[in-house]
Motif scaffolding. Structure first.
Motif, PDB file in Angstrom:
ATOM      1  N   UNK A  16      15.453  19.475 -15.305  1.00  9.29           N
ATOM      2  CA  UNK A  16      14.858  19.190 -16.728  1.00  9.29           C
ATOM      3  C   UNK A  16      14.086  18.896 -17.768  1.00  9.29           C
ATOM      4  N   UNK A  17      13.708  20.453 -18.577  1.00  7.33           N
ATOM      5  CA  UNK A  17      12.571  20.549 -19.504  1.00  7.33           C
ATOM      6  C   UNK A  17      12.253  19.433 -20.821  1.00  7.33           C
ATOM      7  N   UNK A  18      11.949  18.123 -21.298  1.00 11.75           N
ATOM      8  CA  UNK A  18      11.855  17.419 -22.558  1.00 11.75           C
ATOM      9  C   UNK A  18      10.775  17.686 -23.888  1.00 11.75           C
ATOM     10  N   UNK A  19      10.966  18.297 -24.178  1.00 11.97           N
ATOM     11  CA  UNK A  19       9.576  18.003 -24.592  1.00 11.97           C
ATOM     12  C   UNK A  19       9.856  17.208 -25.695  1.00 11.97           C
ATOM     13  N   UNK A  20       8.471  16.277 -25.951  1.00 13.73           N
ATOM     14  CA  UNK A  20       8.489  15.274 -27.195  1.00 13.73           C
ATOM     15  C   UNK A  20       9.344  14.165 -26.271  1.00 13.73           C
ATOM     16  N   UNK A  21       8.726  14.111 -24.679  1.00 11.56           N
ATOM     17  CA  UNK A  21       9.328  12.712 -24.110  1.00 11.56           C
ATOM     18  C   UNK A  21       9.021  11.767 -23.968  1.00 11.56           C
ATOM     19  N   UNK A  22       7.494  11.748 -24.743  1.00 10.16           N
ATOM     20  CA  UNK A  22       7.769   9.781 -24.694  1.00 10.16           C
ATOM     21  C   UNK A  22       7.784   8.910 -24.994  1.00 10.16           C
ATOM     22  N   UNK A  23       8.681   8.966 -25.955  1.00 14.26           N
ATOM     23  CA  UNK A  23       9.209   8.127 -26.491  1.00 14.26           C
ATOM     24  C   UNK A  23      10.540   9.051 -27.202  1.00 14.26           C
ATOM     25  N   UNK A  24      11.028   7.542 -28.398  1.00 18.60           N
ATOM     26  CA  UNK A  24      12.359   8.046 -29.199  1.00 18.60           C
ATOM     27  C   UNK A  24      13.459   8.773 -28.722  1.00 18.60           C
ATOM     28  N   UNK A  25      14.214   9.756 -28.919  1.00 17.74           N
ATOM     29  CA  UNK A  25      15.332  10.374 -28.356  1.00 17.74           C
ATOM     30  C   UNK A  25      14.908  11.008 -27.620  1.00 17.74           C
ATOM     31  N   UNK A  26      13.076  11.842 -26.919  1.00 11.95           N
ATOM     32  CA  UNK A  26      13.513  12.148 -25.697  1.00 11.95           C
ATOM     33  C   UNK A  26      13.224  11.497 -24.754  1.00 11.95           C
ATOM     34  N   UNK A  27      12.506   9.923 -24.990  1.00  7.67           N
ATOM     35  CA  UNK A  27      12.666   9.537 -23.669  1.00  7.67           C
ATOM     36  C   UNK A  27      13.893   9.370 -23.641  1.00  7.67           C
ATOM     37  N   UNK A  28      15.148   8.410 -24.173  1.00  6.49           N
ATOM     38  CA  UNK A  28      16.493   8.381 -24.398  1.00  6.49           C
ATOM     39  C   UNK A  28      16.606   9.691 -23.453  1.00  6.49           C
ATOM     40  N   UNK A  29      16.535  10.661 -23.222  1.00  5.17           N
ATOM     41  CA  UNK A  29      17.808  11.454 -23.044  1.00  5.17           C
ATOM     42  C   UNK A  29      16.559  12.207 -21.932  1.00  5.17           C
ATOM     43  N   UNK A  30      15.267  11.758 -21.569  1.00 13.36           N
ATOM     44  CA  UNK A  30      14.982  11.634 -20.047  1.00 13.36           C
ATOM     45  C   UNK A  30      15.687  10.989 -19.446  1.00 13.36           C
ATOM     46  N   UNK A  31      16.069   9.778 -19.710  1.00  5.95           N
ATOM     47  CA  UNK A  31      16.281   8.524 -19.076  1.00  5.95           C
ATOM     48  C   UNK A  31      18.206   8.458 -18.678  1.00  5.95           C
ATOM     49  N   UNK A  32      18.997   9.636 -19.226  1.00 12.07           N
ATOM     50  CA  UNK A  32      20.129   9.240 -19.453  1.00 12.07           C
ATOM     51  C   UNK A  32      20.110  10.377 -18.289  1.00 12.07           C
ATOM     52  N   UNK A  33      18.780  12.004 -18.184  1.00 12.58           N
ATOM     53  CA  UNK A  33      19.453  12.888 -16.873  1.00 12.58           C
ATOM     54  C   UNK A  33      18.986  12.177 -16.080  1.00 12.58           C
ATOM     55  N   UNK A  34      18.222  11.543 -15.633  1.00 16.61           N
ATOM     56  CA  UNK A  34      17.506  10.608 -14.827  1.00 16.61           C
ATOM     57  C   UNK A  34      18.755  10.541 -13.123  1.00 16.61           C
ATOM     58  N   UNK A  35      19.712   9.521 -14.713  1.00 14.63           N
ATOM     59  CA  UNK A  35      20.889   8.599 -14.126  1.00 14.63           C
ATOM     60  C   UNK A  35      21.308  10.158 -13.836  1.00 14.63           C
ATOM     61  N   UNK A  36      21.902  11.042 -13.863  1.00 11.79           N
ATOM     62  CA  UNK A  36      22.453  11.439 -14.328  1.00 11.79           C
ATOM     63  C   UNK A  36      21.741  12.003 -12.570  1.00 11.79           C
ATOM     64  N   UNK A  37      20.708  12.466 -11.907  1.00 15.34           N
ATOM     65  CA  UNK A  37      20.379  13.157 -11.394  1.00 15.34           C
ATOM     66  C   UNK A  37      19.573  14.437 -11.513  1.00 15.34           C
ATOM     67  N   UNK A  38      19.264  14.570 -12.576  1.00 15.11           N
ATOM     68  CA  UNK A  38      18.976  14.903 -12.838  1.00 15.11           C
ATOM     69  C   UNK A  38      16.926  16.002 -12.157  1.00 15.11           C
ATOM     70  N   UNK A  39      15.979  16.753 -12.334  1.00 11.39           N
ATOM     71  CA  UNK A  39      15.259  16.405 -11.777  1.00 11.39           C
ATOM     72  C   UNK A  39      14.268  16.638 -13.281  1.00 11.39           C
ATOM     73  N   UNK A  40      13.807  15.571 -13.705  1.00 14.44           N
ATOM     74  CA  UNK A  40      13.202  15.004 -15.169  1.00 14.44           C
ATOM     75  C   UNK A  40      11.644  15.961 -15.313  1.00 14.44           C
ATOM     76  N   UNK A  41      11.421  16.970 -16.233  1.00 18.00           N
ATOM     77  CA  UNK A  41      10.150  17.450 -16.191  1.00 18.00           C
ATOM     78  C   UNK A  41      10.115  16.080 -18.205  1.00 18.00           C
ATOM     79  N   UNK A  42       8.867  16.017 -18.820  1.00 16.58           N
ATOM     80  CA  UNK A  42       8.535  15.778 -19.877  1.00 16.58           C
ATOM     81  C   UNK A  42       7.529  16.114 -20.404  1.00 16.58           C
ATOM     82  N   UNK A  43       7.727  16.470 -21.521  1.00 19.59           N
ATOM     83  CA  UNK A  43       5.982  17.144 -21.843  1.00 19.59           C
ATOM     84  C   UNK A  43       5.661  15.998 -22.869  1.00 19.59           C
ATOM     85  N   UNK A  44       4.414  16.238 -23.432  1.00 20.06           N
ATOM     86  CA  UNK A  44       4.398  15.132 -24.792  1.00 20.06           C
ATOM     87  C   UNK A  44       2.119  14.976 -24.798  1.00 20.06           C
TER      88      UNK A  44
END
Length: 276
Positions: A16-44
């Motif tokens: 899962x690639x998430x832009x704007x992943x360092x804060x706000x909704x991007x961060x929330x999306x990253x953490x929720x994806x991780x809880x579901x077992x995804x391999x998370x990639x965040x960029x910002x």
């Protein structure tokens, strides 16, 4: 092909690639994806915050998590980072464009640089990253692209003309992209939230815009993140949160004159010519 898309509903081991992943909704999306077992990639742009989010994702998922510094306004850097992700992480299964910028001021007072920056980050960068990742997903025969638009893209409000225009552009871009990639097993999901309770509202420096919005109207980022992930891998085209968004957007298209009057009344809007 359809069966492969359905596996995205569970996210386990999906990239899962998430832009704007360092804060706000991007961060929330990253953490929720991780809880579901995804391999998370965040960029910002903020390297320190990015690594903190990636570390938290690793703890939550028990799987690798990655952070890449990226300025989405630089297409060459986008190409380089996407190439690194391809080689170091693997093919992207889900893309979420959540990077965004807002400035709430009357058009007549808005400077060209702020107009250009909002357009570049909210629309042009989103379109280019979607285009790059869509090509990869079409080749692999499945994937999901989730783009964060806004209630503002459907219902205009005073002092948000440029921001609203960029979000309306996202909605129409997704409508066309969805048709172009559907036969390749790629889902395109547009998310149109109302105001979200994040640091985004620092853009409203005077506080006057937020002051006109009741507290119940604000959406919690964690709730929105869960709603988004619950719709990945399905035939969902749009998420409109709160539910009244779709209804109000439709009503505005049918009776725009009445809509303009009601919105101006709601925001107690009266342009002061002395300030222009």
């Amino acid at each position: 092909m359809l069966k492969r898309v359905k596996t995205l509903r569970f996210l386990r081991n999906e990239v899962v690639l998430i832009t704007g992943g360092s804060s706000g909704i991007g961060k929330a999306l990253a953490l929720e994806a991780a809880r579901r077992g995804a391999i998370v990639v965040v960029v910002a742009r903020n390297k320190a915050r990015l690594h903190a989010v990636a570390q938290r994702c690793l703890i939550l998922s028990g799987r690798p998590a990655f952070a890449y510094q990226l300025d989405v306004t630089d297409p060459d850097t986008i190409d380089q980072v996407l190439s690194r992700i391809q080689h170091e992480v693997g093919g992207i299964d889900v893309l979420i464009n959540s990077a965004g910028l807002g400035e709430f001021t009357a058009v007549a007072r808005q400077k060209f640089n702020s107009m250009a920056e909002m357009t570049h980050i909210n629309l042009l960068a989103l379109m280019y990253i979607s285009r790059c990742v869509a090509k990869q997903m079409m080749d692999q025969g499945y994937g999901a692209i989730i783009n964060l638009a806004s209630l503002a893209g459907k219902i205009p409000t005073p002092n948000s003309a440029v921001y609203s225009a960029t979000k309306a552009g996202v909605i129409q871009f997704d409508n066309v992209l969805r048709m172009e990639v559907a036969d390749y097993g790629v889902q395109v999901l547009t998310v149109n939230p109302g105001p979200i309770s994040t640091a985004f509202w620092r853009a409203d420096r005077s506080g006057s815009y937020r002051a006109h919005l009741p507290k119940w109207m604000f959406i919690q980022p964690n709730e929105l993140a869960r709603r988004i992930w619950d719709n990945v891998g399905y035939k969902t085209r749009e998420i409109n949160v709160p539910a009244y968004v779709a209804c109000l957007g439709w009503l505005y298209q049918v009776i725009p004159g009445l809509g303009d009057w009601a919105i101006k009344k709601f925001f107690d809007f009266q342009q002061d010519k002395k300030d222009l």
